[in-house]
Design a protein around this motif. Structure first.
Motif, PDB file in Angstrom:
ATOM      1  N   GLN A 160     -13.347 -11.045  36.060  1.00  0.00           N
ATOM      2  CA  GLN A 160     -14.099 -12.224  36.452  1.00  0.00           C
ATOM      3  C   GLN A 160     -14.269 -13.154  35.251  1.00  0.00           C
ATOM      4  O   GLN A 160     -14.714 -12.734  34.184  1.00  0.00           O
ATOM      5  CB  GLN A 160     -15.480 -11.820  36.990  1.00  0.00           C
ATOM      6  CG  GLN A 160     -15.430 -11.049  38.296  1.00  0.00           C
ATOM      7  CD  GLN A 160     -15.282 -11.973  39.497  1.00  0.00           C
ATOM      8  OE1 GLN A 160     -14.517 -12.945  39.454  1.00  0.00           O
ATOM      9  NE2 GLN A 160     -15.993 -11.688  40.575  1.00  0.00           N
ATOM     10  N   PRO A 161     -13.928 -14.432  35.389  1.00  0.00           N
ATOM     11  CA  PRO A 161     -13.935 -15.340  34.243  1.00  0.00           C
ATOM     12  C   PRO A 161     -15.339 -15.712  33.776  1.00  0.00           C
ATOM     13  O   PRO A 161     -16.269 -15.844  34.578  1.00  0.00           O
ATOM     14  CB  PRO A 161     -13.190 -16.571  34.759  1.00  0.00           C
ATOM     15  CG  PRO A 161     -13.419 -16.547  36.237  1.00  0.00           C
ATOM     16  CD  PRO A 161     -13.451 -15.099  36.618  1.00  0.00           C
ATOM     17  N   LEU A 162     -15.465 -15.882  32.490  1.00  0.00           N
ATOM     18  CA  LEU A 162     -16.716 -16.332  31.904  1.00  0.00           C
ATOM     19  C   LEU A 162     -16.837 -17.844  32.019  1.00  0.00           C
ATOM     20  O   LEU A 162     -15.842 -18.553  32.122  1.00  0.00           O
ATOM     21  CB  LEU A 162     -16.792 -15.951  30.426  1.00  0.00           C
ATOM     22  CG  LEU A 162     -16.728 -14.465  30.060  1.00  0.00           C
ATOM     23  CD1 LEU A 162     -16.698 -14.308  28.544  1.00  0.00           C
ATOM     24  CD2 LEU A 162     -17.905 -13.710  30.658  1.00  0.00           C
ATOM     25  N   SER A 163     -18.073 -18.337  31.973  1.00  0.00           N
ATOM     26  CA  SER A 163     -18.351 -19.740  31.751  1.00  0.00           C
ATOM     27  C   SER A 163     -19.050 -19.835  30.396  1.00  0.00           C
ATOM     28  O   SER A 163     -19.188 -18.831  29.689  1.00  0.00           O
ATOM     29  CB  SER A 163     -19.241 -20.293  32.870  1.00  0.00           C
ATOM     30  OG  SER A 163     -19.432 -21.691  32.722  1.00  0.00           O
ATOM     31  N   TYR A 164     -19.492 -21.023  30.003  1.00  0.00           N
ATOM     32  CA  TYR A 164     -20.225 -21.154  28.737  1.00  0.00           C
ATOM     33  C   TYR A 164     -21.460 -20.262  28.768  1.00  0.00           C
ATOM     34  O   TYR A 164     -21.758 -19.545  27.812  1.00  0.00           O
ATOM     35  CB  TYR A 164     -20.591 -22.633  28.547  1.00  0.00           C
ATOM     36  CG  TYR A 164     -21.360 -22.955  27.285  1.00  0.00           C
ATOM     37  CD1 TYR A 164     -21.242 -22.195  26.133  1.00  0.00           C
ATOM     38  CD2 TYR A 164     -22.198 -24.066  27.244  1.00  0.00           C
ATOM     39  CE1 TYR A 164     -21.934 -22.521  24.975  1.00  0.00           C
ATOM     40  CE2 TYR A 164     -22.894 -24.405  26.089  1.00  0.00           C
ATOM     41  CZ  TYR A 164     -22.760 -23.616  24.966  1.00  0.00           C
ATOM     42  OH  TYR A 164     -23.452 -23.941  23.827  1.00  0.00           O
ATOM     43  N   HIS A 165     -22.203 -20.294  29.895  1.00  0.00           N
ATOM     44  CA  HIS A 165     -23.357 -19.406  30.088  1.00  0.00           C
ATOM     45  C   HIS A 165     -23.097 -18.562  31.324  1.00  0.00           C
ATOM     46  O   HIS A 165     -22.900 -19.106  32.421  1.00  0.00           O
ATOM     47  CB  HIS A 165     -24.639 -20.213  30.286  1.00  0.00           C
ATOM     48  CG  HIS A 165     -24.959 -21.161  29.166  1.00  0.00           C
ATOM     49  ND1 HIS A 165     -25.275 -20.728  27.903  1.00  0.00           N
ATOM     50  CD2 HIS A 165     -24.997 -22.521  29.130  1.00  0.00           C
ATOM     51  CE1 HIS A 165     -25.508 -21.786  27.127  1.00  0.00           C
ATOM     52  NE2 HIS A 165     -25.328 -22.877  27.844  1.00  0.00           N
ATOM     53  N   THR A 166     -23.083 -17.252  31.167  1.00  0.00           N
ATOM     54  CA  THR A 166     -22.800 -16.344  32.281  1.00  0.00           C
ATOM     55  C   THR A 166     -23.832 -15.229  32.303  1.00  0.00           C
ATOM     56  O   THR A 166     -24.169 -14.668  31.251  1.00  0.00           O
ATOM     57  CB  THR A 166     -21.390 -15.739  32.178  1.00  0.00           C
ATOM     58  OG1 THR A 166     -20.434 -16.791  31.962  1.00  0.00           O
ATOM     59  CG2 THR A 166     -21.029 -14.987  33.448  1.00  0.00           C
ATOM     60  N   VAL A 167     -24.329 -14.908  33.510  1.00  0.00           N
ATOM     61  CA  VAL A 167     -25.335 -13.861  33.678  1.00  0.00           C
ATOM     62  C   VAL A 167     -24.785 -12.797  34.614  1.00  0.00           C
ATOM     63  O   VAL A 167     -24.269 -13.104  35.697  1.00  0.00           O
ATOM     64  CB  VAL A 167     -26.648 -14.434  34.248  1.00  0.00           C
ATOM     65  CG1 VAL A 167     -27.703 -13.330  34.356  1.00  0.00           C
ATOM     66  CG2 VAL A 167     -27.162 -15.580  33.387  1.00  0.00           C
ATOM     67  N   PHE A 168     -24.906 -11.545  34.195  1.00  0.00           N
ATOM     68  CA  PHE A 168     -24.464 -10.394  34.984  1.00  0.00           C
ATOM     69  C   PHE A 168     -25.712  -9.612  35.381  1.00  0.00           C
ATOM     70  O   PHE A 168     -26.315  -8.916  34.558  1.00  0.00           O
ATOM     71  CB  PHE A 168     -23.504  -9.524  34.169  1.00  0.00           C
ATOM     72  CG  PHE A 168     -22.262 -10.252  33.707  1.00  0.00           C
ATOM     73  CD1 PHE A 168     -21.080 -10.140  34.420  1.00  0.00           C
ATOM     74  CD2 PHE A 168     -22.279 -11.044  32.564  1.00  0.00           C
ATOM     75  CE1 PHE A 168     -19.933 -10.801  34.000  1.00  0.00           C
ATOM     76  CE2 PHE A 168     -21.150 -11.709  32.137  1.00  0.00           C
ATOM     77  CZ  PHE A 168     -19.966 -11.592  32.860  1.00  0.00           C
ATOM     78  N   PHE A 169     -26.108  -9.721  36.658  1.00  0.00           N
ATOM     79  CA  PHE A 169     -27.392  -9.179  37.090  1.00  0.00           C
ATOM     80  C   PHE A 169     -27.336  -7.691  37.411  1.00  0.00           C
ATOM     81  O   PHE A 169     -26.352  -7.185  37.963  1.00  0.00           O
ATOM     82  CB  PHE A 169     -27.876  -9.920  38.340  1.00  0.00           C
ATOM     83  CG  PHE A 169     -28.519 -11.248  38.037  1.00  0.00           C
ATOM     84  CD1 PHE A 169     -29.747 -11.324  37.397  1.00  0.00           C
ATOM     85  CD2 PHE A 169     -27.888 -12.436  38.398  1.00  0.00           C
ATOM     86  CE1 PHE A 169     -30.339 -12.546  37.129  1.00  0.00           C
ATOM     87  CE2 PHE A 169     -28.470 -13.658  38.141  1.00  0.00           C
ATOM     88  CZ  PHE A 169     -29.702 -13.708  37.494  1.00  0.00           C
ATOM     89  N   SER A 170     -28.431  -7.010  37.092  1.00  0.00           N
ATOM     90  CA  SER A 170     -28.615  -5.620  37.502  1.00  0.00           C
ATOM     91  C   SER A 170     -29.049  -5.601  38.971  1.00  0.00           C
ATOM     92  O   SER A 170     -29.423  -6.630  39.538  1.00  0.00           O
ATOM     93  CB  SER A 170     -29.684  -4.949  36.646  1.00  0.00           C
ATOM     94  OG  SER A 170     -30.954  -5.527  36.898  1.00  0.00           O
ATOM     95  N   THR A 171     -29.024  -4.436  39.563  1.00  0.00           N
ATOM     96  CA  THR A 171     -29.403  -4.320  40.972  1.00  0.00           C
ATOM     97  C   THR A 171     -30.889  -4.012  41.142  1.00  0.00           C
ATOM     98  O   THR A 171     -31.434  -4.179  42.225  1.00  0.00           O
ATOM     99  CB  THR A 171     -28.583  -3.216  41.664  1.00  0.00           C
ATOM    100  OG1 THR A 171     -28.704  -2.006  40.911  1.00  0.00           O
ATOM    101  CG2 THR A 171     -27.117  -3.609  41.741  1.00  0.00           C
TER     102      THR A 171
END
Length: 524
Positions: free
Chosen positions: A328-339
């Motif tokens: 999955q590509p990054l952006s300048y600001h990227t957030v990967f959420f926990s469940t």
């Protein structure tokens, strides 16, 4: 003829609050800035990764008007000194189940994206939320955010009770988001804005929803990184006559008769031997905890309330590196959420531990142009952590475990981040506690939990004549623009209290001459 004495002011710390105050006050009096590090910026810092600088502190620039105000008061123009690159994508968000959502600078595009992922009803709710956050921001901007020391009664006197109730001060952010959105993931997305103040969305007041409006109003990247901003303020302050003394540790604020007398400074530059130096005023830009616990002066601490450790905001565990992302590509600001969002904040604020399954924020500055870099790129990865750096030594095994948890969370969301060996620097709460004394690693002062918290932050004035406060640990709070506003407020309070007059009216010209900062203690 009698020559009028020019007031002398010492500024402790070259963070955003201290730099803003220095740039303004240098037009009115003799300013000396003492900074224990070897350059300006405070929490804005860069770490080299493979020979390239990586922003490793604040990475999101918003509220350009706040910095424009500081530069204007300093006789300059913000955009003459820094180049701002507007961001089309505010942030990219991923979840482990494959859900992905971009928020855009354009509300219509964001609403369409939300409709595609969560349905038209949620898009309509989003539009309503945007309207409400805008109202909250405008309600609180002048009487609260721009005030030197607001009070609840003062706020009531300037705004109608109905408009204040619309800011939902007595609800938590999470309670309000539960009513605003049907989709749990959208509650999680907008609840994350509480962490901009180092707080939990389950305890922070709903008024923090205004952060959503702040981002919607504009997010920029800076050419040269965030560090370009403190360097620009240093240039303006120096041009206005300020002296910067780096490697200088202020050991004591000297006061007598309930007024400031000067400071005692030690450090590497010649002349800093711990001898007292006289000043008429002092702006304290370090964490206010150093004043409250008596580290700067036992007598000063007796006039101020104590700083309870339980009220500390979050710290962080961060990694600065070069990396090759796959998936999955990054952006300048990227957030990967926990469940499990509640478990994350229970771990930090109740258990005092790093979350087992953390939400991960990744800043990829090489993507600020909107293009995908070729080869390894710079990344800054962050997970939330407790502010226990002064009591909990982080072992190599614990750091390795946290690193793996961070990478595992990215992988669960579809991104494999291959960190280039030999380019990685980790920063722990223990490191932050060393960088910023008396904080325990807390990056945002006290936690913004409960409706009273915002009014409990110290204002820019103190009971001691000539002593002012600035920075993210005082009002109006943490974050680059807020710290700058505190420096502006501290400077204007000093100008008013001491009837200071400007000696250099007018704005400067782009490309003007800047004098190098002093590296030795001032004389005289």
């Amino acid at each position: 003829m009698t020559v009028k004495h020019r007031k002398r002011i010492a500024i402790i710390g070259a963070g955003m609050g201290g730099l803003s105050a220095a740039a303004i006050l240098a037009r009115h009096c003799e300013v000396t800035v003492f900074e224990r590090a070897d350059g300006p910026g405070g929490k804005i810092r860069q770490i080299e990764a493979g020979g390239q600088p990586v922003d490793s502190g604040p990475t999101v620039f918003t509220m350009d008007w706040a910095l424009e105000r500081v530069f204007e008061q300093a006789g300059a123009r913000l955009r003459d000194h820094v180049t701002l690159v507007p961001q089309e994508v505010l942030a990219r968000h991923y979840w482990p189940d494959g859900t992905a959502l971009d928020l855009f600078a354009d509300i219509d595009r964001s609403a369409d994206a939300i409709s595609d992922v969560f349905g038209p009803d949620e898009a309509a709710r989003y539009r309503q939320f945007c309207a409400q956050t805008g109202d909250v921001f405008e309600t609180l901007r002048a009487p609260f955010m721009e005030a030197g020391a607001p009070s609840f009664l003062g706020l009531v006197s300037q705004r109608s009770p109905i408009s204040l109730l619309k800011t939902a001060p007595f609800s938590t952010l999470w309670q309000h988001l539960t009513k605003a959105f049907g989709a749990p993931k959208l509650r999680q997305l907008f609840g994350r804005y509480a962490t901009y103040c180092g707080a939990s969305p389950f305890s922070a007041p709903a008024t923090l929803m205004l952060v959503a409006h702040v981002e919607q109003a504009g997010v920029w990247a800076l050419e040269g990184g965030m560090a370009a901003l403190p360097r620009a303020l240093e240039t303006v302050a120096t041009r206005n006559g300020a002296r910067f003394v780096y490697g200088a540790q202020v050991d004591e604020i000297i006061e007598a008769g309930e007024r400031v007398q000067g400071v005692r400074v030690s450090g590497d530059p010649p002349g800093l031997d711990g001898a007292a130096q006289q000043f008429d005023m002092v702006v304290m830009n370090g964490d206010v905890a150093a004043l409250l616990n008596g580290s700067m002066s036992a007598s000063l601490a007796q006039r101020l309330p104590p700083a309870p450790k339980a009220a500390r905001s979050q710290s962080a565990m961060t990694w600065s590196a070069l990396a090759e992302p796959v998936g999955q590509p990054l952006s300048y600001h990227t957030v990967f959420f926990s469940t499990d969002y509640p478990a994350e904040f229970d771990a930090v604020f109740k258990a005092g531990s790093v979350p087992a399954s953390p939400t991960v924020y990744v800043c990829a500055p090489d993507r600020a142009s909107g293009k995908t870099p070729e080869g390894p790129e710079r990344v800054f990865c962050l997970i939330n952590a407790p502010a226990n750096g002064d009591t909990h030594p982080y072992t190599e095994q614990e750091i390795a475990t946290c690193r793996q948890r961070m990478l595992d969370q990215l992988a669960r969301c579809g991104t494999q981040l291959n960190l280039v060996p030999g380019t990685e620097t980790v920063t722990t709460p223990e490191t932050f506690a060393t960088l910023f004394p008396e904080t325990g690693g807390a990056l945002y002062g006290m936690a913004s939990h409960g409706w009273r918290a915002s009014f409990q932050r110290p204002g820019v004035r103190t009971p001691v004549k000539g002593l002012y406060l600035a920075g993210g640990s005082v009002h109006p709070g943490p974050g680059v623009p807020m710290a700058a506003l505190s420096g502006h407020a501290a400077a204007m309070a000093a100008v008013k209290d001491f009837a200071l007059t400007s000696r250099s009216p007018g704005a400067d010209i782009a490309g003007g001459i800047s004098t190098p900062s002093a590296r030795t203690a001032p004389t005289g």
